[in-house]
Design a protein around this motif. Structure first.
Motif, PDB file in Angstrom:
ATOM      1  N   GLU A  20       0.681  -1.371  -0.163  1.00  0.00           N
ATOM      2  CA  GLU A  20       0.029   0.074  -0.012  1.00  0.00           C
ATOM      3  C   GLU A  20       1.051   1.183  -0.019  1.00  0.00           C
ATOM      4  OE1 GLU A  20      -3.714   2.188   2.572  1.00  0.00           O
ATOM      5  OE2 GLU A  20      -2.648   0.049   3.202  1.00  0.00           O
ATOM      6  N   HIS A  21       1.819   1.120   0.844  1.00  0.00           N
ATOM      7  CA  HIS A  21       2.970   2.495   0.814  1.00  0.00           C
ATOM      8  C   HIS A  21       3.540   2.504  -0.364  1.00  0.00           C
ATOM      9  CE1 HIS A  21       3.014   3.902   5.025  1.00  0.00           C
ATOM     10  NE2 HIS A  21       2.493   2.724   5.384  1.00  0.00           N
ATOM     11  N   ALA A  22       3.940   1.533  -1.018  1.00  0.00           N
ATOM     12  CA  ALA A  22       4.612   1.659  -2.453  1.00  0.00           C
ATOM     13  C   ALA A  22       3.839   2.031  -3.589  1.00  0.00           C
ATOM     14  CB  ALA A  22       5.009  -0.097  -2.665  1.00  0.00           C
ATOM     15  N   ALA A  23       2.384   1.666  -3.456  1.00  0.00           N
ATOM     16  CA  ALA A  23       1.455   2.245  -4.453  1.00  0.00           C
ATOM     17  C   ALA A  23       1.242   3.821  -4.226  1.00  0.00           C
ATOM     18  CB  ALA A  23       0.144   1.594  -4.249  1.00  0.00           C
ATOM     19  N   ALA A  71      -2.191  -6.780  -6.601  1.00  0.00           N
ATOM     20  CA  ALA A  71      -2.097  -5.917  -7.559  1.00  0.00           C
ATOM     21  C   ALA A  71      -3.415  -5.521  -8.152  1.00  0.00           C
ATOM     22  CB  ALA A  71      -1.306  -6.679  -8.898  1.00  0.00           C
ATOM     23  N   ALA A  72      -4.559  -6.376  -8.247  1.00  0.00           N
ATOM     24  CA  ALA A  72      -5.961  -5.920  -8.589  1.00  0.00           C
ATOM     25  C   ALA A  72      -6.429  -4.887  -7.708  1.00  0.00           C
ATOM     26  CB  ALA A  72      -6.743  -7.062  -8.959  1.00  0.00           C
ATOM     27  N   GLU A  73      -6.146  -5.160  -6.446  1.00  0.00           N
ATOM     28  CA  GLU A  73      -6.708  -4.542  -5.472  1.00  0.00           C
ATOM     29  C   GLU A  73      -6.374  -2.862  -5.408  1.00  0.00           C
ATOM     30  OE1 GLU A  73      -6.116  -6.560  -1.745  1.00  0.00           O
ATOM     31  OE2 GLU A  73      -7.773  -7.828  -2.042  1.00  0.00           O
ATOM     32  N   LEU A  74      -4.667  -2.743  -5.731  1.00  0.00           N
ATOM     33  CA  LEU A  74      -4.168  -1.702  -5.744  1.00  0.00           C
ATOM     34  C   LEU A  74      -4.477  -0.884  -7.016  1.00  0.00           C
ATOM     35  CD1 LEU A  74      -0.591  -2.723  -4.461  1.00  0.00           C
ATOM     36  CD2 LEU A  74      -2.284  -1.554  -3.014  1.00  0.00           C
ATOM     37  N   ALA A  75      -4.640  -1.529  -8.044  1.00  0.00           N
ATOM     38  CA  ALA A  75      -5.208  -0.920  -9.363  1.00  0.00           C
ATOM     39  C   ALA A  75      -6.412  -0.258  -9.353  1.00  0.00           C
ATOM     40  CB  ALA A  75      -4.715  -1.795 -10.357  1.00  0.00           C
ATOM     41  N   ALA A  76      -7.176  -0.795  -8.502  1.00  0.00           N
ATOM     42  CA  ALA A  76      -8.805  -0.441  -8.331  1.00  0.00           C
ATOM     43  C   ALA A  76      -8.822   0.783  -7.554  1.00  0.00           C
ATOM     44  CB  ALA A  76      -9.540  -1.427  -7.711  1.00  0.00           C
ATOM     45  N   ARG A  77      -7.834   0.940  -6.386  1.00  0.00           N
ATOM     46  CA  ARG A  77      -7.685   2.283  -5.433  1.00  0.00           C
ATOM     47  C   ARG A  77      -6.995   3.325  -6.111  1.00  0.00           C
ATOM     48  NH1 ARG A  77      -5.722   0.541   0.166  1.00  0.00           N
ATOM     49  NH2 ARG A  77      -6.074   2.688   0.618  1.00  0.00           N
ATOM     50  N   TRP A  78      -5.943   3.232  -7.008  1.00  0.00           N
ATOM     51  CA  TRP A  78      -5.440   4.045  -7.911  1.00  0.00           C
ATOM     52  C   TRP A  78      -5.538   3.950  -9.114  1.00  0.00           C
ATOM     53  CZ3 TRP A  78      -3.358   2.009  -3.101  1.00  0.00           C
ATOM     54  CH2 TRP A  78      -3.238   2.930  -2.053  1.00  0.00           C
ATOM     55  N   PRO A  79      -6.678   4.378  -9.712  1.00  0.00           N
ATOM     56  CA  PRO A  79      -6.523   4.115 -11.179  1.00  0.00           C
ATOM     57  C   PRO A  79      -5.659   4.820 -12.191  1.00  0.00           C
ATOM     58  CG  PRO A  79      -8.807   4.645 -10.308  1.00  0.00           C
ATOM     59  CD  PRO A  79      -7.902   4.779  -9.145  1.00  0.00           C
TER      60      PRO A  79
END
Length: 278
Positions: A20-23, A71-79
């Motif tokens: 999460e921090h990396a995203a 990856a899918a969860e992070l991509a959904a949070r940060w389009p």
């Protein structure tokens, strides 16, 4: 070169917090995010017990599924965030150190056990922080949520050394990205004079020259142990930035240094600064 932000992910809570921090770091920097799983045991290196069964184990379907789910969860949070995943036949620490040679930033989770045993034996976060060839962000599940941490100031240690000057530069850049204040901390002994205290003034002037709108606080502290000062300051910080004097090695892990001690005991994420490729 479009260097990615790299996070080590193994499905554990500390590694998911690191992801999460990396995203967030990747979004702030406009960089892609690479999630990497070094799937071999750190001591076994994948060598079978039977010496006649040579070879390295193949990556697991479970590991791949874990990476893709994260990856899918992070991509959904940060389009718009570009996320790639990869399993690597290597130990977790060795894999991230290798990745650091091509990364803008490596992010690793820490279980935060600390104590003498942790400093003596080392951990993935300790090893990566000591040996990486780019800056390393060490995070752990903390009392303060990631969102709230972004609003707290960035704290950096100042001692006049070249590693500390580089740390101040990166800390100021990070504070500007976050819209947060910057706190410059210098631990000075009672016998030190104005020449040592002027380190803070010089560092603050340089930062203000590069970032005119940045709020900068100078904080001289009377203390003999800089690591204790920085650990205490981390309790009110969103990020603590420290310089690293080099490549670590067994002696560095055994004896500890300011940066290694802070990584073990800080109350907020710690950015250990290494020059790229150093």
């Amino acid at each position: 070169m479009d260097r990615p932000v790299v996070a080590g992910v193994d499905g554990s809570p500390p590694s998911l917090v690191a992801a999460e921090h990396a995203a967030r770091a990747a979004v702030r920097r406009g960089r892609p995010l690479h999630l990497v799983h070094g799937y071999l045991h750190a001591l076994g290196y994948g060598v079978p017990v039977d010496p006649y069964e040579l070879g390295v184990p193949a990556p697991s379907a479970d590991g791949r599924a874990m990476l893709e789910r994260t990856a899918a969860e992070l991509a959904a949070r940060w389009p718009g965030l570009s996320v790639q995943v990869r399993q690597v036949a290597g130990g977790p620490a060795a894999t991230l150190v290798e990745e650091s040679g091509r990364a803008e930033l490596v992010v690793v989770g820490s279980r935060g056990l600390g104590g003498f045993a942790g400093l003596l034996l080392g951990s993935v976060s300790t090893q990566v922080a000591g040996h990486a060839r780019c800056p390393v962000l060490v995070v752990r599940p903390a009392e303060r949520p990631v969102q709230g941490a972004a609003e707290a100031p960035v704290v950096v240690g100042v001692d006049g050394s070249e590693p500390a000057r580089l740390a101040v530069t990166l800390a100021a850049e990070e504070a500007a990205r976050r819209g947060a204040g910057l706190v410059l901390v210098h631990a000075e002994a009672a016998e030190q004079g104005a020449g040592e205290t002027d380190l803070l003034g010089a560092a603050a002037a340089e930062v203000r020259g590069r970032h005119p709108g940045l709020a900068v606080e100078q904080r001289p502290v009377r203390a003999s142990a800089p690591q204790q000062v920085l650990v205490e300051a981390s309790g009110r910080a969103g990020l603590l930035v420290v310089g690293s004097r080099g490549r670590g090695g067994f002696a560095g892990l055994l004896l500890g240094s300011v940066s290694q001690a802070v990584v073990q005991h800080a109350h907020c994420p710690v950015l250990v600064v290494h020059q790229h490729g150093s």
